[in-house]
Design an enzyme around this catalytic site. Structure first.
Site, PDB file in Angstrom:
ATOM      1  N   ILE A 140       0.382  -2.223   1.291  1.00 14.79           N
ATOM      2  CA  ILE A 140       1.742  -2.328   0.772  1.00 14.79           C
ATOM      3  C   ILE A 140       2.527  -3.382   1.544  1.00 14.79           C
ATOM      4  O   ILE A 140       3.241  -4.199   0.945  1.00 14.79           O
ATOM      5  CB  ILE A 140       2.454  -0.963   0.841  1.00 14.79           C
ATOM      6  CG1 ILE A 140       1.736   0.046  -0.056  1.00 14.79           C
ATOM      7  CG2 ILE A 140       3.915  -1.099   0.428  1.00 14.79           C
ATOM      8  CD1 ILE A 140       2.232   1.478   0.103  1.00 14.79           C
TER       9      ILE A 140
ATOM     10  N   SER B  76       8.692   4.119   3.268  1.00 11.68           N
ATOM     11  CA  SER B  76       7.465   4.712   3.831  1.00 11.68           C
ATOM     12  C   SER B  76       7.621   6.203   4.103  1.00 11.68           C
ATOM     13  O   SER B  76       7.254   7.024   3.270  1.00 11.68           O
ATOM     14  CB  SER B  76       7.064   3.976   5.109  1.00 11.68           C
ATOM     15  OG  SER B  76       6.664   2.662   4.793  1.00 11.68           O
ATOM     16  N   ARG B  77       8.156   6.559   5.251  1.00 10.62           N
ATOM     17  CA  ARG B  77       8.380   7.953   5.613  1.00 10.62           C
ATOM     18  C   ARG B  77       9.760   8.077   6.243  1.00 10.62           C
ATOM     19  O   ARG B  77      10.159   7.248   7.061  1.00 10.62           O
ATOM     20  CB  ARG B  77       7.302   8.450   6.585  1.00 10.62           C
ATOM     21  CG  ARG B  77       5.942   8.672   5.934  1.00 10.62           C
ATOM     22  CD  ARG B  77       5.975   9.851   4.975  1.00 10.62           C
ATOM     23  NE  ARG B  77       4.687  10.068   4.317  1.00 10.62           N
ATOM     24  CZ  ARG B  77       4.361   9.582   3.133  1.00 10.62           C
ATOM     25  NH1 ARG B  77       5.222   8.818   2.470  1.00 10.62           N
ATOM     26  NH2 ARG B  77       3.186   9.849   2.596  1.00 10.62           N
TER      27      ARG B  77
ATOM     28  N   ASP C  16      14.269   5.029   0.302  1.00 11.91           N
ATOM     29  CA  ASP C  16      13.586   5.792  -0.740  1.00 11.91           C
ATOM     30  C   ASP C  16      13.059   7.095  -0.162  1.00 11.91           C
ATOM     31  O   ASP C  16      12.531   7.929  -0.890  1.00 11.91           O
ATOM     32  CB  ASP C  16      12.431   4.970  -1.329  1.00 11.91           C
ATOM     33  CG  ASP C  16      11.790   5.661  -2.528  1.00 11.91           C
ATOM     34  OD1 ASP C  16      12.536   5.997  -3.474  1.00 11.91           O
ATOM     35  OD2 ASP C  16      10.567   5.871  -2.522  1.00 11.91           O
TER      36      ASP C  16
ATOM     37  N   GLU D 117      14.036  15.402   3.589  1.00 11.18           N
ATOM     38  CA  GLU D 117      14.082  15.344   2.129  1.00 11.18           C
ATOM     39  C   GLU D 117      13.408  16.519   1.432  1.00 11.18           C
ATOM     40  O   GLU D 117      13.637  16.763   0.239  1.00 11.18           O
ATOM     41  CB  GLU D 117      13.415  14.061   1.637  1.00 11.18           C
ATOM     42  CG  GLU D 117      11.920  14.022   1.821  1.00 11.18           C
ATOM     43  CD  GLU D 117      11.270  12.750   1.286  1.00 11.18           C
ATOM     44  OE1 GLU D 117      10.330  12.877   0.495  1.00 11.18           O
ATOM     45  OE2 GLU D 117      11.715  11.645   1.648  1.00 11.18           O
TER      46      GLU D 117
ATOM     47  N   HIS E 201      12.552   9.066  -3.415  1.00 11.22           N
ATOM     48  CA  HIS E 201      11.111   8.940  -3.207  1.00 11.22           C
ATOM     49  C   HIS E 201      10.409   8.541  -4.511  1.00 11.22           C
ATOM     50  O   HIS E 201       9.401   9.141  -4.906  1.00 11.22           O
ATOM     51  CB  HIS E 201      10.529  10.257  -2.674  1.00 11.22           C
ATOM     52  CG  HIS E 201       9.324  10.061  -1.802  1.00 11.22           C
ATOM     53  ND1 HIS E 201       9.146  10.685  -0.596  1.00 11.22           N
ATOM     54  CD2 HIS E 201       8.229   9.290  -1.962  1.00 11.22           C
ATOM     55  CE1 HIS E 201       7.999  10.336  -0.060  1.00 11.22           C
ATOM     56  NE2 HIS E 201       7.409   9.473  -0.878  1.00 11.22           N
TER      57      HIS E 201
END
Length: 323
Positions: free
Chosen positions: A154, A227-228, A252, A257, A289
């Site tokens: 990515i 990513s995280r 995102d 979350e 996400h």
């Protein structure tokens, strides 16, 4: 017949999995609730549980899965930081190591472009016939420096996109590849006009973007994280935004979350003060996400997940095993 308990099922996932399981070779039980200690009994009678990023797969859940006779945990995603590897024991675990690097990389660029040119604000204005340009000024991406943290599939795809805009790319990764200009992390945060995170969540990367890193960033910088969530210290992020230590942030993912993302929370009070603050800030763009959410990615995820399961039960083969 192989029986699978599919947790946290969403309509768009069910559609993709039904397409790739049209022969009915796997008996899939789709369930809306997430996998956790309270719902784990739903896997009774199944050989496999299929889980996603916000399911809880800790030692307690894994122990119960073993008692229920489950033989495999099939993650329908690349990340597995929510899976307690030390507690797996005889249980096998597999993942989808790559589904569509284009999807996530393109979403990261979409966040950057939107924040820079404020197209989300322009859209809301023109819906009310407000055609003023005040407050919508951005900058040229051409010639600017973008720092990319993580140069896996990515990250490299995002670099290709940035180069297409004529941007200067610097990067950080513990495992460098040829053709990319690498620097140390502090140099990357100090020199970059834009920063995009594309690395896994580990003990080493947890809160890698913290108070100290915000302090050395340009106050004109934009931070992107697809990513995280826990790569970024959310409390430090709010402080940095308050102190105008960066221009904007596109997220995102969010470190807390699990209780909110993928769900409709519009009719309730969100019991997370940090998330409320981030959503309320005009220079924060938050998506739930969805970077992976393309038709191609969903198809790849379904195909690979089902193949992972079939390979194990038919050939005792684990191509994408998590160890």
């Amino acid at each position: 017949m192989i029986k699978m308990a599919f947790f946290d099922a969403k309509p768009y996932e069910i559609e993709a999995f039904k397409k790739w399981n049209s022969d009915g070779e796997i008996d899939i039980r789709y369930m809306e609730h997430k996998l956790n200690a309270q719902t784990v009994d739903s896997a009774k009678g199944c050989d496999v549980v299929c889980a996603f990023v916000n399911d809880t797969i800790d030692a307690e859940v894994l122990d119960e899965l073993k008692k229920l006779g489950v033989k495999m945990v099939a993650m329908r995603c690349a990340g597995y930081n929510n899976l307690d590897l030390k507690a797996l024991g005889d249980l096998k675990a597999v993942r989808v190591p790559a589904y569509s690097p284009h999807a996530v990389a393109e979403h990261a660029m979409a966040l950057l472009l939107t924040l820079n040119r404020k197209t989300h604000k322009a859209y809301n204005r023109t819906r009310e016939f407000n055609f003023s340009l005040n407050g919508l000024t951005g900058v040229d991406l051409y010639g600017k420096t973008v720092g990319v943290v993580g140069t896996g599939r990515i990250g490299r795809m995002f670099i290709d996109i940035c180069r297409g805009f004529g941007m200067k790319v610097i990067a950080y990764d513990m495992y460098p590849v040829e053709g990319i200009d690498y620097v140390d992390l502090d140099t990357l945060f100090r020199e970059s006009d834009f920063i995009s995170l594309h690395c896994p969540l580990t003990d080493e990367t947890h809160h890698m973007v913290d108070e100290k890193r915000f302090a050395i960033m340009k106050d004109s910088a934009i931070l992107i994280n697809t990513s995280r969530g826990a790569l970024v210290d959310s409390v430090a992020l709010v402080e940095a935004l308050w102190n105008k230590q960066l221009r904007a942030v596109g997220l995102d993912v969010y470190e807390e979350e699990a209780n909110y993302f993928f769900e409709d929370c519009s009719g309730e009070i969100v019991d997370d003060a940090t998330l409320q603050l981030l959503v309320s800030m005009p220079n924060v763009l938050l998506t739930s996400h969805q970077a992976f959410l393309t038709e191609e990615a969903l198809s790849n995820i379904a195909e690979t997940t089902l193949n992972n399961v079939k390979e194990f039960f038919q050939n005792n083969n684990l191509v994408n095993e998590i160890k």
